[in-house]
Write a protein that holds these residues in place. Structure first.
Motif, mmCIF file in Angstrom:
data_model
loop_
_atom_site.group_PDB
_atom_site.id
_atom_site.type_symbol
_atom_site.label_atom_id
_atom_site.label_comp_id
_atom_site.label_asym_id
_atom_site.label_seq_id
_atom_site.Cartn_x
_atom_site.Cartn_y
_atom_site.Cartn_z
ATOM 1 N N THR A 231 10.866 37.433 -30.827
ATOM 2 C CA THR A 231 10.586 37.266 -32.251
ATOM 3 C C THR A 231 9.335 38.067 -32.577
ATOM 4 O O THR A 231 8.377 38.073 -31.791
ATOM 5 N N TYR B 248 14.466 40.134 -39.604
ATOM 6 C CA TYR B 248 14.710 39.090 -40.586
ATOM 7 C C TYR B 248 14.110 37.750 -40.157
ATOM 8 O O TYR B 248 14.346 36.730 -40.798
ATOM 9 N N SER B 249 13.340 37.762 -39.077
ATOM 10 C CA SER B 249 12.680 36.555 -38.586
ATOM 11 C C SER B 249 11.372 36.973 -37.929
ATOM 12 O O SER B 249 11.351 37.914 -37.118
ATOM 13 N N THR C 260 11.478 33.472 -42.379
ATOM 14 C CA THR C 260 12.773 34.148 -42.446
ATOM 15 C C THR C 260 12.851 35.008 -43.705
ATOM 16 O O THR C 260 12.238 34.697 -44.736
#
Length: 725
Positions: free
Chosen positions: A106, A135-136, A206
């Motif tokens: 991440t 997107y995270s 997110t």
């Protein structure tokens, strides 16, 4: 992409060619630097630290960027473009993870800006997709504040302040720009993982993959701290286009509401609702960012404003919009007799409607009459695109317009039609300067004819050609076109003839004669009957029906009065949304200003009438000016309805070719943010083009620019002169 607990982080830092720090991404400058390093949260090992320059389309660097980063345009010219740098990023991260025995990760950044305000907007503009990992991400500032609640607020945190809070002995001057930031962020993370804190990275930020459509109820609570108003949008913009402009920020479900003007058309504004105040604040930083070649203004708005536009109460609309993630298309110009089967047949098998008939919503007036509008649901973009290809194809005898639409527009259109008319007040009118006053006939003498069933594109010339030799028997100023509630041609017209015998002959000769592709009915009538219809009443075989909402005494009083149209009387054109930019000089000999709408009629909003002066005895030239203040004031006083000037600036065009239409004028002013509602082509007393037009620009500056750049330019074979009114 991430489990409830991340095993690895990729600490990421970036810089653009412009602003940095708290203003990163606010100036739309491109990314020029990425620095990253993999961190194994279990073993507390790190991968190789990587630094990559990025080649920008615009190589110029701001002075602060040069000073802080030490980079030069020459050095960046040898770098790879962003899409290739991100491919290398993915490959190198995968390699480092493999060496550490990990497979997923991440991102972790210093705040929100790099991901939301730089990477996502730039990738969207350059038309390439970011990998799912973008997107995270973890916001290190928020994670740090969770771990150390007594530290500075999230908004005030910086890498340096976090390092100082932990007493980390790092010297910013010893490392290259970007390298120090990543090394310090890694040191901060290790401190947070120590036994004293044992921080777990479990709840990442997110970014929504796509905008979700959906209905909004008027009873829903909308936080004013989450709403903005976007202004200056291209008129054809859809909710998806607006969502793309705000790419990287999370818009609430059904949170894009396109605003409509008084004519039911989009006015270039939208209200957008975000999921949080934090996202709204980031949206405000995109003030004057560009959508194509146009810059978009972004301002704060309120929840009340959003609900006024997007909120609905109709169960029918709620049921129609309950099917989620559908593409909505608006159809306009449908025949009033069109059925669901007709619409489905028009669209054909190549663009199936979701749920068949259930995917159609016809817009109707409160009394159930059709408006000619409908909304259609499609399950995917492909079907919607197939439907849009049918724009201006024929259904029955009418061409149909198709546009992308939104859930908020559905609510707004239904709300408008079911509550108040689309034209609640009369705009500032355009008037012909007519030396003597003239009178609309009244009384029982049947010296008028009514034309019914005219093509909606029919003009004065078409009517004169239709009447043939009888044209010479028309009274001066005796042609009256009737507009409907939306300010569009109703298909009716009244003509005053020189005598009852002439009216009888033309009715006999022209009844059910063809005009273009339609036959036109012609009836003999009196001036009294004509006035009743122009007031909103009906004339049929059963006789006269009074205008709705008029009491019998008021109606009786009106039928004895002659409607006098003086020199200041308004020739109302539906397209003339013009500002009162100056006070015209009225003739001293002009009679006192009188509105030709009696007080009762002006409150009905039924049949508005445009009076077109016609031959045979008319001056060869005519000047057009905005209505005198006295006329406007008289109308406002009589109707108790405010008449407000429209925003913008007015430019007069002279010397136009006589065949010039809307399309040619729009092409002439290409790039000046105009649409058909901005243009009024002027006609002389004979109903023919005068070679002049009035054009309303969104702002005075834009009008001045147009005059400076376009005055004296060729349009067709003629030089056009422009004047600021």
């Amino acid at each position: 992409m991430t489990a409830s607990h991340s095993d690895s982080l990729v600490v990421l830092f970036g810089a653009t060619a412009g602003a940095y720090g708290a203003k990163l991404g606010s100036d739309e400058r491109e990314l020029i630097l990425l620095v990253w390093q993999v961190v194994d949260l279990h073993s507390k090992k790190v991968g190789t630290l990587h630094k990559s320059l990025v080649k920008a389309d615009n190589p110029e660097l701001s002075d602060p960027c040069r000073e802080v980063s030490g980079l030069t345009p020459e050095g960046l010219s040898k770098a790879e473009p962003l899409d290739r740098v991100l491919q290398q990023f993915s490959q190198l991260v995968s390699s480092d993870l493999k060496l550490l025995g990990r497979s997923s990760y991440t991102l972790c950044t210093d705040g929100q800006l790099l991901i939301r305000q730089v990477l996502h907007p730039e990738a969207s503009k350059k038309n390439f997709l970011l990998s799912d990992y973008f997107y995270s991400f973890y916001d290190l500032r928020k994670e740090f504040h969770m771990c150390y609640p007594n530290s500075a607020t999230v908004k005030d945190q910086t890498i340096k302040s976090m390092a100082e809070y932990l007493s980390l002995g790092t010297d910013e001057t010893e490392e290259d720009f970007g390298v120090w930031q990543v090394k310090t962020m890694v040191a901060i993370i290790f401190s947070m993982l120590s036994e004293t804190c044992s921080h777990l990275f479990t709840d990442p930020e997110t970014v929504k993959y796509k905008y979700e459509t959906g209905p909004c109820s008027k009873s829903e609570a909308v936080d004013s701290e989450t709403v903005i108003r976007a202004r200056g949008l291209p008129w054809q913009s859809s909710d998806q286009d607006i969502a793309r402009f705000f790419k990287g920020l999370n818009i609430a479900k059904g949170g894009v509401a396109l605003c409509l003007n008084a004519q039911g058309r989009r006015n270039g504004e939208a209200l957008v609702r975000f999921v949080s105040a934090e996202q709204r604040d980031l949206a405000l930083e995109r003030h004057k960012h560009h959508m194509g070649s146009r810059y978009i203004e972004v301002y704060k708005a309120t929840g009340e404003e959003f609900l006024k536009i997007a909120g609905g109460t109709s169960n029918e609309v709620a049921q129609f919009l309950s099917k989620e993630n559908q593409v909505i298309i608006r159809m306009r110009g449908l025949p009033f007799t069109a059925t669901q089967e007709d619409v489905l047949g028009f669209l054909g098998p190549e663009c199936p409607v979701t749920g068949g008939k259930e995917g159609l919503l016809f817009v109707k007036y409160p009394d159930g009459r059709p408006t000619g509008d409908a909304f259609v649901l499609f399950s995917c973009e492909e079907y919607a695109q197939n439907a849009l290809k049918k724009h201006k194809e024929i259904l029955g005898k009418r061409y149909i317009e198709l546009f992308r639409s939104t859930a908020a527009e559905v609510q707004q259109v239904l709300n408008r039609y079911m509550s108040t008319p689309l034209i609640p007040t009369l705009p500032t009118p355009i008037i012909p300067v007519i030396p003597p006053p003239y009178t609309i006939a009244t009384g029982s003498i049947r010296d008028c004819v009514r034309l019914r069933g005219l093509p909606y594109t029919a003009g004065i010339d078409d009517i004169l050609e239709f009447m043939g030799d009888a044209t010479g028997d028309i009274k001066p100023h005796g042609v009256h076109m009737v507009l409907n509630q939306q300010g569009r041609p109703s298909g009716d017209a009244f003509i005053q003839m020189k005598s009852a015998d002439k009216a009888f002959l033309v009715a006999q000769k022209c009844h059910k004669k063809m005009m273009k592709d339609r036959y036109v009915e012609v009836f003999q009538c009196s001036g009294e009957e004509m006035n009743f219809v122009l007031m909103g009443g009906t004339l049929n075989r059963s006789g006269l029906s009074p205008p709705p909402c008029l009491s019998p005494p008021a109606y009786a009083a009106f039928q004895t009065a002659a409607a006098v149209i003086p020199a200041e009387a308004a020739l109302y054109q539906p397209q003339a949304l013009l500002p009162t930019t100056r006070t015209p000089q009225a003739s001293a000999a002009a009679p006192q200003a009188v509105t030709y709408y009696p007080a009762q009629a002006a409150q009905l909003y039924m049949n508005y009438t445009a009076y077109y002066p016609s031959p045979p005895v008319s001056p060869t030239t005519v000047g057009y000016i905005t209505a005198p203040p006295a006329a406007v004031a008289a109308a406002a006083t009589a109707t108790h309805t405010p008449i407000l000037p429209q925003p913008g600036a007015l430019v007069r065009m002279q010397g136009l070719p006589y065949n010039t239409g809307m399309k040619e004028i729009l092409s002439f002013f290409q790039g000046y943010q105009l649409h058909t509602d901005s243009i009024l082509v002027l006609y002389n007393f004979s109903g023919r083009p005068s070679g002049e037009a009035l054009v309303t620009f969104p702002s005075l500056d834009l009008a001045k620019k147009a005059v400076a750049e376009k005055n004296g330019r060729l349009l067709g074979s003629r030089y056009v002169e422009l004047y600021l009114v």
